[in-house]
Design a protein around this motif. Structure first.
Motif, PDB file in Angstrom:
ATOM      1  N   UNK A  76      19.853   2.822 -15.620  1.00 19.44           N
ATOM      2  CA  UNK A  76      20.982   3.299 -14.581  1.00 19.44           C
ATOM      3  C   UNK A  76      21.593   3.099 -16.107  1.00 19.44           C
ATOM      4  N   UNK A  77      21.023   2.180 -16.866  1.00 18.03           N
ATOM      5  CA  UNK A  77      21.716   2.360 -18.368  1.00 18.03           C
ATOM      6  C   UNK A  77      21.358   3.172 -19.321  1.00 18.03           C
ATOM      7  N   UNK A  78      20.203   3.424 -19.484  1.00 15.95           N
ATOM      8  CA  UNK A  78      19.743   4.819 -20.637  1.00 15.95           C
ATOM      9  C   UNK A  78      20.700   5.253 -20.514  1.00 15.95           C
ATOM     10  N   UNK A  79      20.916   6.098 -22.302  1.00 16.73           N
ATOM     11  CA  UNK A  79      21.994   7.105 -22.310  1.00 16.73           C
ATOM     12  C   UNK A  79      20.949   8.402 -22.266  1.00 16.73           C
ATOM     13  N   UNK A  80      20.440   9.096 -21.144  1.00 24.06           N
ATOM     14  CA  UNK A  80      19.870  10.147 -21.287  1.00 24.06           C
ATOM     15  C   UNK A  80      19.848  11.904 -21.740  1.00 24.06           C
ATOM     16  N   UNK A 206      14.462 -13.162 -13.292  1.00 22.41           N
ATOM     17  CA  UNK A 206      14.950 -11.872 -13.093  1.00 22.41           C
ATOM     18  C   UNK A 206      16.045 -12.530 -11.325  1.00 22.41           C
ATOM     19  N   UNK A 207      15.767 -13.645 -10.728  1.00 18.78           N
ATOM     20  CA  UNK A 207      15.840 -13.674 -10.019  1.00 18.78           C
ATOM     21  C   UNK A 207      17.831 -14.178  -9.881  1.00 18.78           C
ATOM     22  N   UNK A 208      18.143 -14.188 -11.469  1.00 19.22           N
ATOM     23  CA  UNK A 208      19.502 -14.528 -11.528  1.00 19.22           C
ATOM     24  C   UNK A 208      20.053 -13.238 -11.448  1.00 19.22           C
ATOM     25  N   UNK A 209      19.672 -12.711 -12.333  1.00 21.96           N
ATOM     26  CA  UNK A 209      19.881 -10.693 -12.935  1.00 21.96           C
ATOM     27  C   UNK A 209      20.254 -10.767 -11.306  1.00 21.96           C
ATOM     28  N   UNK A 210      19.197 -10.414 -10.720  1.00 27.05           N
ATOM     29  CA  UNK A 210      19.303  -9.278  -9.376  1.00 27.05           C
ATOM     30  C   UNK A 210      20.954 -10.053  -8.443  1.00 27.05           C
ATOM     31  N   UNK A 215      26.252  -8.840  -6.990  1.00 29.51           N
ATOM     32  CA  UNK A 215      28.141  -8.933  -7.168  1.00 29.51           C
ATOM     33  C   UNK A 215      29.023  -8.175  -7.241  1.00 29.51           C
ATOM     34  N   UNK A 216      30.095  -7.395  -6.889  1.00 24.57           N
ATOM     35  CA  UNK A 216      30.679  -5.902  -7.886  1.00 24.57           C
ATOM     36  C   UNK A 216      31.919  -7.075  -7.867  1.00 24.57           C
ATOM     37  N   UNK A 240      20.107  -5.823 -13.351  1.00 23.04           N
ATOM     38  CA  UNK A 240      21.602  -6.089 -13.265  1.00 23.04           C
ATOM     39  C   UNK A 240      22.148  -5.113 -12.597  1.00 23.04           C
ATOM     40  N   UNK A 241      22.209  -3.722 -13.555  1.00 22.06           N
ATOM     41  CA  UNK A 241      22.537  -2.200 -13.507  1.00 22.06           C
ATOM     42  C   UNK A 241      22.386  -1.002 -11.459  1.00 22.06           C
ATOM     43  N   UNK A 242      20.364  -1.937 -11.381  1.00 21.55           N
ATOM     44  CA  UNK A 242      19.627  -1.626 -10.677  1.00 21.55           C
ATOM     45  C   UNK A 242      20.323  -2.195  -9.309  1.00 21.55           C
ATOM     46  N   UNK A 243      20.888  -3.542  -9.462  1.00 25.14           N
ATOM     47  CA  UNK A 243      21.133  -3.588  -8.041  1.00 25.14           C
ATOM     48  C   UNK A 243      22.783  -3.121  -7.780  1.00 25.14           C
TER      49      UNK A 243
END
Length: 372
Positions: A76-80, A206-210, A215-216, A240-243
């Motif tokens: 998600x965050x990557x520059x592809x 990781x649970x905090x990151x999720x 939340x949006x 974070x981004x994948x959630x």
């Protein structure tokens, strides 16, 4: 796999892509909206087993700009391939992208109402509308000051609103802190906005990151882990981004190494262009925790100033820096805090270096996109 749509594509194009994606078992589509200063771009991420999904099925849809197969871990965050735009965003009237620089100057840890008020007033005099205020402070030593927690949120937010501060960067260490911040903001009448900060000690919580990603409401300031690789930190941002929350600013704050002495940490601001090349996130630098002391060379500019210059000239678009009305009496990281009378000088220095960076980029060969 990522399906990139044309800028400002209507909802009908998104629906058409989702309809085609639904035909493939084991594939979950997830739209992401990137709000730029000039237009909005929607990208649809196809998660799951996409090896057998033909790109032609999406390329023939009117309004689809490009379909990219993703090999990087941070999808998600990557520059592809083919992605030149960065994921800038606007929050509560403040823009976070490569075209602007935001200075988040404030208290590493909130200690008294008087110090908060003095800091907010100084920011207002300099027409700075962003700050940092630490309410929850994880510390290496369990007997050191851990912050005032939720108790200080009402008067911090009230003071921010009164002085025109639009965004407060505030570290959270537990999912319940998100709810406490949201409730306090609502009770204040949404006097300001909050950017949730992931501190270096929680870079792989990781649970905090999720929870932060689910939340949006609040954007995120993610600090690189002090003792992990850059790739590991980028993968943590991907959590974070994948959630579902791609509004992330990546912060470099130095890495733990005795080779950095006499500074507190080894300054890693040479990684600013690396992060910008590998991802589309805006990049922040935190010179206070990297340097850890107020010392200055013969030119009179503190090492913290010079470190900021290194980050900005490499393309950083946000600065997080500690200030305190009385650093000697600060309950947390006083030795690294600048004084309020240095705020205007820091603002001028930041703008001068940023202008130099923009001039150099604009006078280049034109092969790269340039900030305005």
């Amino acid at each position: 796999m990522i399906v990139m749509l044309e800028p400002d594509s209507p909802e009908s194009v998104v629906s058409a892509v989702l309809q085609v994606a639904s035909q493939y078992k084991g594939v979950t589509p997830r739209p992401h909206v990137i709000e730029g200063s000039e237009y909005t771009v929607t990208e649809i991420y196809l998660l799951g087993s996409t090896a057998q999904v033909p790109t032609e099925a999406f390329e023939q849809i009117p309004g689809v700009r490009q379909v990219v197969r993703v090999s990087q871990k941070y999808r998600v965050i990557g520059r592809h391939k083919g992605q030149r735009t960065s994921t800038g965003f606007e929050y509560n009237g403040i823009t976070f992208d490569e075209r602007t620089v935001q200075v988040f100057a404030g208290l590493c840890a909130v200690d008294t109402k008087e110090n908060v008020e003095s800091m907010m007033a100084a920011l207002e005099r300099c027409d700075i509308r962003t700050t940092r205020m630490g309410a929850y402070k994880p510390r290496t030593n369990p007997y050191e000051f851990q912050g005032l927690g939720a108790a200080c949120l009402p008067w911090v937010f009230e003071s921010a609103g009164r002085h025109g501060i639009k965004v407060v960067a505030m570290e959270v260490t537990h999912p319940r802190h998100i709810d406490e911040i949201r409730d306090a903001l609502e009770r204040s009448g949404n006097a300001t906005g909050v950017m949730l900060q992931v501190g270096t000690r929680n870079a792989q919580n990781f649970e905090l990151l999720k929870s932060i990603g689910q939340q949006r409401v609040f954007p995120v300031l993610f600090k690189r882990g002090m003792g992990i690789t850059l790739e590991e930190s980028l993968n943590a941002c991907e959590y974070i981004a994948s959630e579902g929350n791609p509004k992330i600013v990546f912060c470099l704050r130095g890495v733990k190494s005795h080779l950095g002495d006499p500074h507190r940490n080894m300054v890693d601001f040479a990684h600013v262009p690396v992060v910008r090349r590998l991802t589309r996130m805006p990049v922040c630098v935190d010179p206070s925790h990297a340097i850890g002391r107020p010392d200055a060379p013969p030119d009179g500019l503190p090492d913290i100033f010079h470190s900021i210059g290194q980050g900005l000239i490499a393309g950083a678009s946000m600065v997080l820096v500690d200030f305190h009305p009385n650093p000697e009496a600060a309950l947390c990281d006083g030795p690294q805090a600048l004084r309020l009378e240095q705020l205007a000088a820091l603002q001028r220095y930041t703008q001068i270096v940023r202008d130099a960076y923009v001039a150099v980029v604009k006078n280049g060969d034109g092969s790269q996109s340039t900030p305005a």
